[in-house]
Each structure stands twice: as structure tokens, then as C-alpha cells.
Design a protein around this motif. Structure first.
Motif, short mmCIF file in Angstrom:
data_model
loop_
_atom_site.label_atom_id
_atom_site.label_comp_id
_atom_site.label_asym_id
_atom_site.label_seq_id
_atom_site.Cartn_x
_atom_site.Cartn_y
_atom_site.Cartn_z
N TYR A 153 -8.55 -12.16 4.32
CA TYR A 153 -7.11 -11.91 4.25
C TYR A 153 -6.70 -11.27 2.93
O TYR A 153 -5.77 -10.45 2.90
N ASP A 154 -7.37 -11.63 1.86
CA ASP A 154 -7.10 -10.97 0.58
C ASP A 154 -7.40 -9.47 0.68
O ASP A 154 -6.62 -8.63 0.22
N ASP A 155 -8.51 -9.15 1.33
CA ASP A 155 -8.90 -7.75 1.49
C ASP A 155 -7.95 -7.02 2.44
O ASP A 155 -7.53 -5.88 2.18
N LEU A 156 -7.58 -7.67 3.54
CA LEU A 156 -6.71 -7.04 4.54
C LEU A 156 -5.33 -6.72 3.96
O LEU A 156 -4.83 -5.60 4.12
N VAL A 157 -4.71 -7.69 3.32
CA VAL A 157 -3.37 -7.47 2.79
C VAL A 157 -3.39 -6.37 1.73
O VAL A 157 -2.50 -5.50 1.71
N THR A 158 -4.40 -6.37 0.90
CA THR A 158 -4.55 -5.31 -0.10
C THR A 158 -4.67 -3.94 0.57
O THR A 158 -4.06 -2.96 0.13
N GLU A 159 -5.45 -3.88 1.64
CA GLU A 159 -5.65 -2.62 2.36
C GLU A 159 -4.35 -2.13 2.99
O GLU A 159 -4.02 -0.94 2.91
N LEU A 160 -3.62 -3.02 3.62
CA LEU A 160 -2.37 -2.61 4.27
C LEU A 160 -1.34 -2.13 3.26
O LEU A 160 -0.68 -1.11 3.47
N ILE A 161 -1.21 -2.84 2.16
CA ILE A 161 -0.29 -2.40 1.12
C ILE A 161 -0.72 -1.04 0.59
O ILE A 161 0.11 -0.14 0.36
N GLY A 162 -2.02 -0.85 0.41
CA GLY A 162 -2.54 0.43 -0.05
C GLY A 162 -2.21 1.57 0.88
O GLY A 162 -2.15 2.74 0.47
N ASN A 163 -1.98 1.26 2.16
CA ASN A 163 -1.60 2.27 3.14
C ASN A 163 -0.09 2.38 3.32
O ASN A 163 0.37 3.04 4.26
N GLY A 164 0.67 1.73 2.46
CA GLY A 164 2.12 1.88 2.47
C GLY A 164 2.85 0.87 3.34
O GLY A 164 4.07 1.00 3.55
N THR A 165 2.16 -0.15 3.83
CA THR A 165 2.78 -1.16 4.69
C THR A 165 3.36 -2.28 3.84
O THR A 165 2.62 -3.05 3.23
N LYS A 186 -4.53 7.04 2.44
CA LYS A 186 -4.37 5.98 1.45
C LYS A 186 -4.39 6.53 0.01
O LYS A 186 -3.63 6.08 -0.85
N SER A 187 -5.24 7.50 -0.23
CA SER A 187 -5.37 8.04 -1.59
C SER A 187 -4.10 8.77 -2.07
O SER A 187 -3.92 8.96 -3.27
N ASP A 188 -3.24 9.16 -1.14
CA ASP A 188 -2.01 9.86 -1.50
C ASP A 188 -0.86 8.90 -1.79
O ASP A 188 0.18 9.33 -2.28
N ILE A 189 -1.03 7.64 -1.47
CA ILE A 189 0.03 6.64 -1.71
C ILE A 189 -0.20 6.06 -3.10
O ILE A 189 -1.14 5.29 -3.33
N LYS A 190 0.64 6.46 -4.03
CA LYS A 190 0.39 6.18 -5.44
C LYS A 190 0.96 4.85 -5.91
O LYS A 190 0.39 4.19 -6.77
N ARG A 191 2.10 4.46 -5.36
CA ARG A 191 2.70 3.16 -5.71
C ARG A 191 3.43 2.62 -4.49
O ARG A 191 3.95 3.38 -3.67
N VAL A 192 3.49 1.31 -4.42
CA VAL A 192 4.22 0.63 -3.34
C VAL A 192 5.07 -0.47 -3.96
O VAL A 192 4.61 -1.22 -4.83
#
Length: 448
Positions: A122-134, A434-440
Motif C-alpha cells: 500500500y505504501d508503494d501503491l499510494v506513492t505510485e498513484l500520487i506520482g501519476n497525478g491522482t 508519470k515523468s511529466d508530473i512534477k508536483r502534486v
């Protein structure tokens, strides 16, 4: 009255959805975010006090300036994520739904009895989703409440707004002995316990998490558990999530065992409300859609997953035309990608195939349907405003009074000549990764 304090001002170009078919682009704005995490004001370059507001922010060291090729968009809202299935993303998508569940999905979800395993995933998943702008996600958990609380804690730690459900599945005919609720009574009691545990966890959380009533779907639940869960939804006035008319198999199960459609079954037990989000819906008929509209039910459109398991294409333009609430979901792991950008693209592709038809053996006059294809603007609406309306959240737009859930996106393609912002928008929708999403930012707090 509380004193409103501006804690940050973001300067740059903005792109936001205004309605299902339109966007608003502004070249140069100041987004003023208050201490509660709301957008207090949007100041346009044409406003008389633009320079003064900018200078005050600079003097207070609260000014954040975007780079020349960066754009501010609302954060995305994912209406359907099976959190425990993240390790299987992309696995066995060529199998029929019931086989995929029993051979791959249920054995994986059973592993979440191990809270250490749950914490890592879950730590990995949430980090991944935020990294994708979610910035907000509606999650299915598992039957295990300690693991579900680990999912909530991962959301809190990484500043994501989570809507989280303890999955209820007690039907011994459709669920394996090693992974099911012991009875309808325990399914309902454990759901109520999770509600109380998450409420307690929220006492010290900056980003509040919301418990969700979660019958997996009609085949996996007994009438007794469906009835009890409907009563809990009413008692606590909580959101409900499930699957509805996802596939020929699921659709056929309700017809065979209840002699009615699964939407009717869920409605019978009080599980279709204006806080309900039903995933997929590829086989909903007009009567079902009328019920959804009357009850205020939202549909989580999962276009990638639907290619594999939906047995049909959701007619999104028809839903929008009929004012049925609809947003976008990844459906990890039935959908292989954690990116809502990827799902926007597939939503557009699928709608075009539905309209044009796919069977070359038919004449052009016979091929296809009357359902109009959707555009990238429609898809952007689903991922932002549509999701916000489905969850009754004041977010999804860059607008005063709305939660500051935002993503800073770098234009993914080089511009070889002057481009208007609508052109940039389309390039972002079709190319951003994902690489284009610089900050969330979630509720004004930087999450990435």
C-alpha cells in the motif's frame, strides 16, 4: 470567525474543466491557497491587483512560480482501485473474469492477512498513484481490517484523500473457503468495526479518509449481507461502492439467481443511493440507467479494464447526455495502468470504436452505433469534475472555494512554434506520463 491565511500562491498557466465538453485555459494566473487547503482566490493577469498580490506573496516567501513549460491542472480522481491487486497489475488479463478472480485475484488478496505485506504494497501503491497525478482514490480493500487500516495510514502518510472499503464477500458458492467472510453477520459486523476504527484514525489525520460500504458484487454476497450493508449505509450515511453489470457472467448471475438484474438487486437492499459508485456498467440497460439517475448513482468508467472483462463498451456520451453521473477509474489490476491519463486515452479510443463499429464484414450502414465518440475534453472532465461530483467533493476544478488538489504538469512534447493552450492541453492528454508530473498538491499540501 477564523482568520484566513494564504500559505502559498502558485503562479503560472492553468487548465481546468468547466463542463463535460469544455475547458478553460488561462495563460497567467495566481492561485491563492489558504491554511485550510482551499483555493481562496484565483487572480488573473488582467485583474487590477495582480501585481500587488504577487509581490505580497514574494515578500512573504509564499510564491511558487511554474517553469515556462509547466501547467497547473486539477488533480485526478480515481473512482475504482482494487488496492490489494497492485502486485498483479497486468497479470492474466487474457483469462475470463471468473477464472481470473479464482486463480489469480483471490489468492493474492488472501495474503493481506499479513499486515507487513499490506504495508509494503500500500505504501508503494499510494506513492505510485500520487506520482501519476491522482489526488483522490476510491479503494476496495480486502476482508482484513488491519490491512485496510494500513491502506488508510498510507494515504494519510502520503497526503492522498482515500475512500476505503472493507470488502464484504460471504457467499460460499462464489468465494473460496480460504478467503471469505465467515458469515453475513461477520461481514456486516466487521464493516461496522472498520467504520469505527477509521473514524478514530481520522482524529489525528490532516487528510481525512472516508469509510465506504463495499459489497464486492452480487455474486459474492448473500442476500443477508447485502441487506445488512444497505442498513449500515443508511445508518452512517456513507458512500457505497460495488460492481454492476460488468460482464456477461456477472450480469447473468443475478438474472439466474434473483430473476432480476443486478442493479435491481442492489437497489432492493438500499445500496443504490446518491453516494453510490458502481464500477463498469458496460451492460446496463435503459431501465438501469433511469434508476441510476433517479437515485443519483455514479458510474466508475474503467475503459482499460472493460476491454478485458467488460464484454461491451460503456456508452459514455449517452450517459453524459442523460445526466447520469460518471467518472473515471483505473480498476487496478483488471486495468493494468495506474495512470488516469492512459484511461482517458482508452476512453476516447473505445468510444470511437463503439461509434464506428469493429466488424468489417458488415456494411458501413450496419456497422457501429449511434453513440457519439467522446473527446479528450470529455475524458478530462470524467477524471476531474465527474469524479468530484460522484464523491460529493468540492474539488476537481481550479476555482475559488474548491479544495487545492492540483498537479503541475510539464508539456510532454517540444513546441516547434507558438502553440495555443488548447493545443498544449491535447498534447498533455495524449502524451503525459508519470515523468511529466512534477508536483502534486492535495488540500494545499505538497504530496509529490
Amino acid at each position: 470567525m477564523a482568520i484566513i491565511t494564504i500559505i502559498k500562491v502558485i503562479e503560472g498557466p492553468t487548465i481546468t474543466s468547466t463542463d463535460p465538453a469544455s475547458i478553460q485555459c488561462r495563460e497567467h494566473q495566481l492561485i491563492c491557497i489558504d491554511s485550510e487547503g482551499y483555493i481562496e482566490r484565483v487572480v488573473d493577469e488582467s485583474d487590477a491587483d495582480f501585481s500587488m498580490v504577487k509581490q505580497q506573496a514574494a515578500d512573504n516567501d509564499t510564491l511558487i512560480q511554474l517553469k515556462p513549460d509547466e501547467y497547473l491542472l486539477p488533480g485526478f480522481i480515481d473512482l475504482h482501485v482494487h488496492a490489494p491487486q497492485w502486485p498483479n497489475a497486468g497479470v492474466a488479463l487474457d483469462r475470463p473474469l471468473n477464472e481470473w478472480l479464482n486463480t489469480y485475484t483471490f489468492p493474492l488478496e488472501a495474503k493481506y492477512q499479513d499486515t507487513a505485506f499490506a504495508k509494503r504494497v500500500y505504501d508503494d501503491l499510494v506513492t505510485e498513484l500520487i506520482g501519476n497525478g491522482t489526488t483522490t482514490a476510491l479503494y476496495f480493500g480486502t476482508t482484513h481490517n488491519p490491512a485496510n487500516l494500513e491502506l488508510a495510514m498510507a494515504c494519510i502518510t502520503h497526503h492522498q484523500r482515500g475512500f476505503i472499503g472493507k470488502v464484504a464477500m460471504d457467499n460460499p458458492d462464489q468465494t473460496p473457503e480460504y478467503y471469505r467472510d465467515a458469515s453475513a453477520q461477520s461481514a456486516v459486523a466487521d464493516t461496522e468495526s472498520f467504520i469505527q476504527q477509521l473514524t478514530e484514525l481520522n482524529q489525528t489525520a490532516d487528510i481525512k479518509q472516508t469509510p465506504v460500504i463495499t459489497p464486492r458484487f452480487v455474486p459474492s454476497c448473500t442476500p443477508e449481507s447485502l441487506k445488512g450493508l444497505g442498513e449500515l449505509a443508511k445508518k452512517y450515511d456513507l458512500p457505497v461502492q460495488s460492481h454492476c453489470s460488468e460482464s456477461d457472467w456477472e450480469n447473468g448471475y443475478a438474472l439466474e439467481h434473483y430473476h432480476m438484474r443486478d442493479a435491481e438487486v442492489l437497489d432492493q437492499y438500499g445500496l443504490l443511493t446518491d453516494k453510490s459508485v458502481m464500477a463498469h456498467g458496460t451492460l446496463l440497460n435503459q431501465s438501469d440507467l433511469d434508476t441510476f439517475k433517479d437515485r443519483g448513482v455514479a458510474i466508475a468508467h474503467c475503459p482499460i479494464s472493460n476491454v478485458y472483462f467488460g464484454n461491451a463498451v460503456l456508452p459514455v456520451s449517452k450517459l453524459l447526455h442523460q445526466d447520469v453521473k460518471v467518472g473515471l477509474g483505473t480498476d487496478l489490476s483488471g486495468g493494468y495502468s495506474p495512470s488516469l491519463y492512459q484511461n482517458i486515452r482508452q476512453a476516447v479510443i473505445s468510444s470511437r470504436m463503439l461509434h464506428d463499429g469493429v466488424n468489417a464484414e458488415l456494411s458501413p450502414e450496419e456497422r457501429g452505433t449511434d453513440n457519439q465518440p467522446i473527446s479528450a475534453k470529455n475524458g478530462f472532465y470524467l477524471a476531474t469534475v465527474g469524479g468530484a461530483k460522484s464523491l460529493h467533493l468540492k474539488t476537481g476544478q481550479i476555482k475559488a472555494g474548491y479544495l487545492a488538489d492540483l498537479q503541475v504538469v510539464k508539456s510532454p512534447l517540444r513546441a516547434f512554434e507558438d502553440e495555443n493552450m488548447e493545443t498544449v492541453f491535447e498534447k498533455i492528454m495524449y502524451h503525459a506520463s508519470k515523468s511529466d508530473i512534477k508536483r502534486v498538491y492535495v488540500q494545499g499540501t505538497q504530496a509529490k
